[in-house]
Design a protein around this motif. Sequence first.
Motif, PDB file in Angstrom:
ATOM      1  N   THR A  55     -29.054   2.183  35.823  1.00 55.68           N
ATOM      2  CA  THR A  55     -28.523   1.502  34.646  1.00 55.68           C
ATOM      3  C   THR A  55     -27.060   1.151  34.832  1.00 55.68           C
ATOM      4  N   THR A  56     -26.335   1.999  35.567  1.00 55.84           N
ATOM      5  CA  THR A  56     -24.886   1.837  35.718  1.00 55.84           C
ATOM      6  C   THR A  56     -24.510   0.718  36.689  1.00 55.84           C
ATOM      7  N   LEU A  57     -25.254   0.565  37.779  1.00 55.25           N
ATOM      8  CA  LEU A  57     -24.906  -0.436  38.796  1.00 55.25           C
ATOM      9  C   LEU A  57     -24.791  -1.851  38.230  1.00 55.25           C
ATOM     10  N   PHE A  64     -17.009  -6.168  37.078  1.00 58.79           N
ATOM     11  CA  PHE A  64     -16.181  -6.631  38.195  1.00 58.79           C
ATOM     12  C   PHE A  64     -16.491  -8.060  38.652  1.00 58.79           C
ATOM     13  N   ILE A  65     -17.722  -8.530  38.434  1.00 59.56           N
ATOM     14  CA  ILE A  65     -18.091  -9.884  38.850  1.00 59.56           C
ATOM     15  C   ILE A  65     -17.759 -10.906  37.769  1.00 59.56           C
ATOM     16  N   SER A  66     -17.851 -10.512  36.507  1.00 62.83           N
ATOM     17  CA  SER A  66     -17.601 -11.460  35.405  1.00 62.83           C
ATOM     18  C   SER A  66     -16.266 -12.194  35.524  1.00 62.83           C
ATOM     19  N   ILE A 111     -29.149  -7.828  41.306  1.00 64.24           N
ATOM     20  CA  ILE A 111     -29.569  -8.353  40.001  1.00 64.24           C
ATOM     21  C   ILE A 111     -28.385  -8.372  39.039  1.00 64.24           C
ATOM     22  N   GLY A 112     -27.589  -7.298  39.051  1.00 64.34           N
ATOM     23  CA  GLY A 112     -26.419  -7.219  38.180  1.00 64.34           C
ATOM     24  C   GLY A 112     -25.426  -8.340  38.446  1.00 64.34           C
ATOM     25  N   TYR A 345     -17.855  -3.227  29.429  1.00 66.48           N
ATOM     26  CA  TYR A 345     -18.827  -2.923  30.480  1.00 66.48           C
ATOM     27  C   TYR A 345     -18.418  -1.708  31.306  1.00 66.48           C
ATOM     28  N   LEU A 346     -17.113  -1.475  31.436  1.00 67.71           N
ATOM     29  CA  LEU A 346     -16.684  -0.257  32.127  1.00 67.71           C
ATOM     30  C   LEU A 346     -17.078   0.978  31.321  1.00 67.71           C
TER      31      LEU A 346
END
Length: 395
Positions: A55-57, A64-66, A111-112, A345-346
């Motif tokens: 769930t965390t990944l 970090f990608i956003s 996927i994340g 999200y963090l």
Amino acid sequence: MTTAIRPSGKQGALLIAGILMIATTLRVTFTGAAPLLDTIRHDYGLSTAQTGMLTTLPLLAFAFISPLAAGVARRMGIERSLFVSLLLICAGIGIRSMPSAAMLFTGTAVIGCGIALGNVLLPGLIKRDFPGQVAKLTGAYSLTMGAAAALGSALIVPLAQGDAGWHGALLMLMVFPIVALLLWLPQWRQTPAATVTGAGTLHNRAIWRSALAWQVTLFLGINSLIYYIIIGWLPAILLSQGYSETQAGSMHGLLQLSTAVPGLAVPLILHRLKDQRGIAGLVALMCAVSTAGLWFAPGLAVIWSLVFGFGSGATMILGLTFIGLRASSAHQAAALSGMAQSIGYLLAACGPPLMGKIHDTAGDWRIPLIVCGLAAVVMAVCGMLAGREREITLH
């Protein structure tokens, strides 16, 4: 500023269909695995905390990608960037479905990354191409996303109990991004003239010193924290209380479906309110009551799932609305959105593994559920402060 030719007729209908289909992939491919977490943990011999990393990944990828999504869109265009996000989601599902624990975690991270791109760029596309229908399309977007997630959660356990097993069930979730890719293929030919810019965010670091900005951020962030704890662990919580896997999967689906309902109701109510203090406190306290109810009255889990889903979904919509209402300019709104998303999200990434570790230590889900309830009370306070009729002023 950006410009784009407004789509109309068949082109507009195809674009809307593509937008809604992309929306289905932004939750079901991530949350659809939750009802199988207990089976996955058992098959691979993982601890509860290690399973929580599934769930965390994606949440770490979101955080970090956003911020990189705007740069990707500047180079490729929004349409092609969304196409790439769908390819990443498809690749991640394929990797995750391989019979290997390492591939399970790798695929989940991929996927994340794909979902992170879609999360950031799809609302921007709606704002750009349908500026007069943002509220209507956002409601449809939310409803479609919740319905797909609910369908995935309800079907995943029966599929896993078939001949293909849980690996095959996870692979079958690829139908959502594949259909989205087919519908989105005509958009690949669009010229990348209209892009997203993040320059305003870079020049508005002072927003981090605003108390009102922090109130909005914590209202959204704590909601993300609680939502991802519950969405990740609800099936395991229900299994520990005597529910079957099928029942737990169905309630997990009901919860996600109920998160979509406020997308139709809340925007209609907001127009009649002088400020948003009362409704912000109310929907946050719905989350507090429902998390406490899951422990103290587990026999009413269906009701608590529905109440939590509605409260959390309404909180998310209110938080996103606050970004527009409390910012005094478009650049400031971008800065506030970036701040709220990164912090949110963090926080959410920390929640599932931490609660899993507490469960392993304590031996039950009482402490995690109580922590969620108390956090929801803090969220209610932040929401009532953020709901005051005022704008952020920076000096």
